[in-house]
Design an enzyme around this catalytic site. Structure first.
Site, PDB file in Angstrom:
ATOM      1  N   SER A 177      84.685   2.674  72.914  1.00 23.54           N
ATOM      2  CA  SER A 177      84.097   2.363  74.215  1.00 23.54           C
ATOM      3  C   SER A 177      82.587   2.471  74.129  1.00 23.54           C
ATOM      4  O   SER A 177      82.043   3.146  73.251  1.00 23.54           O
ATOM      5  CB  SER A 177      84.625   3.349  75.267  1.00 23.54           C
ATOM      6  OG  SER A 177      83.923   3.254  76.478  1.00 23.54           O
ATOM      7  N   TYR A 190      85.965  11.994  78.775  1.00 26.28           N
ATOM      8  CA  TYR A 190      86.250  10.672  78.218  1.00 26.28           C
ATOM      9  C   TYR A 190      85.235  10.312  77.134  1.00 26.28           C
ATOM     10  O   TYR A 190      85.611   9.847  76.048  1.00 26.28           O
ATOM     11  CB  TYR A 190      86.227   9.642  79.342  1.00 26.28           C
ATOM     12  CG  TYR A 190      86.572   8.242  78.918  1.00 26.28           C
ATOM     13  CD1 TYR A 190      87.891   7.880  78.672  1.00 26.28           C
ATOM     14  CD2 TYR A 190      85.586   7.264  78.786  1.00 26.28           C
ATOM     15  CE1 TYR A 190      88.225   6.583  78.301  1.00 26.28           C
ATOM     16  CE2 TYR A 190      85.905   5.979  78.421  1.00 26.28           C
ATOM     17  CZ  TYR A 190      87.228   5.639  78.170  1.00 26.28           C
ATOM     18  OH  TYR A 190      87.543   4.366  77.786  1.00 26.28           O
TER      19      TYR A 190
END
Length: 337
Positions: A177, A190
């Site tokens: 990501s 995250y």
């Protein structure tokens, strides 16, 4: 004196390879790199129940690959399986697997080896996001983020990489990501798990190069927000520069990167420049994303209704375990964005 000469030689070799690599990237930016044929390759996709994982499965189905689909949600995986057959896949295998559980990953991996064969393309796509500020996030959710977003990669690599090395043929794909490149407000756990996934994939890539395992390829994907529902409510400060990506576009870019055997893929391309700015000593840079605080957000990997529905699991009362609207305790394997 000899050590100094060796060090100088190593430095020039390193600089030469670096210049060659930059020139190669420039050439292939102007001239499309040839794409490899993946017909007949056995492709395993985690988090294939819907969202990005489902779209990746459909794309590889159209390319003639043998598909192995993993997801914790049986109905979603079976639906993807039927869609893949309709898209042209002749061999599709669906397995229910909670990728956060090491022993379950090993057990299902053994089934795959017996029933299908050696995996040649491994796409670690499953992921979850809590969307909570760090101090508001319960310990068990932080652990779950790491179990799904990072540690699952360890177990799938352990399960399938040895056969790739023995065959001198394989491709490891990490869907990381942009949050694995720089910190994002409201996504501390995250980001940490995605940094870990990125670093792990890069380190294993370095190992394969050092051990001259040239048949093992690696692709590390760092997309910005993808419009699959997992980050519903999130925006960027500069949508014209950093747009929320449409999943079909993201899948096309990801598959092209795999077929061209690119090591890194950042989408959109402006991320390359932002990462460069971040490394400058005078610049403090964080990703200009404004997440909305929310409970564990799903990307429909467990949603039988498919991509279009706005489905969100809510936290139940039993020790904070995630539950769907039907009250069944579940843990979602979702695509990483």
């Amino acid at each position: 004196m000899a050590p100094d000469l060796n060090s100088t030689k190593d430095l020039f070799v390193f600089l030469g390879k670096s210049v060659f690599s930059v020139l190669e990237d420039m050439v292939f930016t102007l001239i499309p790199k040839p794409q490899k044929n993946v017909a007949g390759e056995i492709v395993l996709i985690t988090g294939a129940g819907s969202g990005l994982g489902r779209l990746l499965a459909l794309k590889f189905a159209s390319l003639g690959s043998v598909l192995v689909l993993w997801d914790i949600n049986k109905e979603g995986t079976e639906e993807t399986c039927e869609m893949a057959r309709a898209a042209g896949a002749t061999r599709v295998y669906a397995y229910t697997c909670d990728c956060s559980q090491r022993e379950e990953v090993y057990r299902v991996a053994d089934e795959v080896k017996r029933e299908v064969g050696d995996i040649s393309i491994l796409i670690n796509n499953a992921g979850i996001v809590t969307g909570k500020n760090f101090l508001d996030c319960p310990d068990e959710l932080i652990e779950k983020s790491f179990d799904v977003n990072f540690k699952a990669h360890l177990w799938t690599y352990k399960a399938f990489l040895p056969a790739m090395i023995a065959n001198d043929h394989g491709h490891l794909v990490c869907i990381s990501s942009s949050a694995g490149l720089t910190g994002v407000n409201g996504l501390a756990d995250y980001c940490a798990s995605k940094f870990a996934a990125f670093g792990f994939a890069e380190a294993v890539f370095a190992e394969t190069v050092a051990q001259k395992q040239m048949g093992i390829k690696t692709t590390i994907v760092c997309p910005l927000l993808i419009n699959t529902g997992m980050f519903e409510g999130c925006t960027t400060k500069f949508p014209s520069l950093l747009p929320v990506l449409e999943p079909e576009y993201a899948v096309r870019k990801i598959v092209d990167a795999i077929l061209q055997e690119k090591v890194y893929l950042y989408i959109p391309r402006v991320l390359y420049f932002l990462v460069f700015l971040k490394r400058l000593p005078w610049r403090r840079l964080t990703m200009p994303i404004a997440p909305r605080p929310m409970p564990l957000q799903a990307n429909q990997a467990g949603n039988p209704a498919g991509l279009g529905s706005k489905w969100r699991p809510t936290w139940g009362t039993k020790e904070g375990s995630p539950k769907n609207d039907g009250g069944v305790s579940v843990v979602r394997n979702l695509e990483a964005v």
